[in-house]
Design a protein around this motif. Sequence first.
Motif, PDB file in Angstrom:
ATOM      1  N   UNK A  89      -2.708 -13.275   5.633  1.00  0.00           N
ATOM      2  CA  UNK A  89      -2.811 -14.433   4.664  1.00  0.00           C
ATOM      3  C   UNK A  89      -3.428 -13.822   3.414  1.00  0.00           C
ATOM      4  N   UNK A  90      -2.692 -14.071   2.360  1.00  0.00           N
ATOM      5  CA  UNK A  90      -3.848 -13.837   1.190  1.00  0.00           C
ATOM      6  C   UNK A  90      -3.797 -15.162   0.399  1.00  0.00           C
ATOM      7  N   UNK A  91      -4.924 -15.812  -0.116  1.00  0.00           N
ATOM      8  CA  UNK A  91      -5.048 -16.868  -1.099  1.00  0.00           C
ATOM      9  C   UNK A  91      -4.573 -16.539  -2.437  1.00  0.00           C
ATOM     10  N   UNK A  92      -3.438 -17.209  -3.038  1.00  0.00           N
ATOM     11  CA  UNK A  92      -3.286 -17.082  -4.415  1.00  0.00           C
ATOM     12  C   UNK A  92      -4.042 -18.068  -5.264  1.00  0.00           C
ATOM     13  N   UNK A  93      -4.467 -18.863  -4.479  1.00  0.00           N
ATOM     14  CA  UNK A  93      -5.660 -20.009  -4.895  1.00  0.00           C
ATOM     15  C   UNK A  93      -6.077 -20.559  -4.009  1.00  0.00           C
TER      16      UNK A  93
ATOM     17  N   UNK B 119      -8.274 -12.310   1.733  1.00  0.00           N
ATOM     18  CA  UNK B 119      -7.392 -11.982   2.795  1.00  0.00           C
ATOM     19  C   UNK B 119      -8.090 -12.455   4.203  1.00  0.00           C
ATOM     20  N   UNK B 120      -7.215 -13.088   4.948  1.00  0.00           N
ATOM     21  CA  UNK B 120      -7.509 -13.156   6.527  1.00  0.00           C
ATOM     22  C   UNK B 120      -6.326 -12.836   7.355  1.00  0.00           C
ATOM     23  N   UNK B 121      -6.747 -12.242   8.536  1.00  0.00           N
ATOM     24  CA  UNK B 121      -5.764 -12.040   9.554  1.00  0.00           C
ATOM     25  C   UNK B 121      -5.785 -12.954  10.903  1.00  0.00           C
ATOM     26  N   UNK B 122      -4.864 -13.092  11.264  1.00  0.00           N
ATOM     27  CA  UNK B 122      -4.872 -13.669  12.586  1.00  0.00           C
ATOM     28  C   UNK B 122      -4.022 -12.989  13.528  1.00  0.00           C
TER      29      UNK B 122
END
Length: 106
Positions: free
Chosen positions: A91-95, A43-46
């Motif tokens: 933002x969370x990467x599902x892949x 997970x990343x934040x902006x």
Amino acid sequence: KFFTEAQKMNQWCLLASENAANGSLKVHQDMALFALKLTEQNVMKYVLIDQNAKNKRSAYLQLASGSIEIDGKQLYAGDAAMFVSAQTIKIKALENAEILLFDLPN
């Protein structure tokens, strides 16, 4: 200019900006362009920050590859999203995913 995979891996990499900050390319516009390679389940934040009190920021996010989730909504390669006003984008990467984010004036 070349930006390495390591510079983009699970962190925002500034590619272009108005003042050529952090070794980015200089553009003659009030904007910043970031790239991010986000690995699965990370997970990343902006945070859209008002650079001065009277100018609010917006962001345009383009998903180049992979799939992500933002606010419970899934996006897939080729999808885009627009964010207006000061807020945090989570933002969370599902892949594994590759993302471009344009930080723009409102």
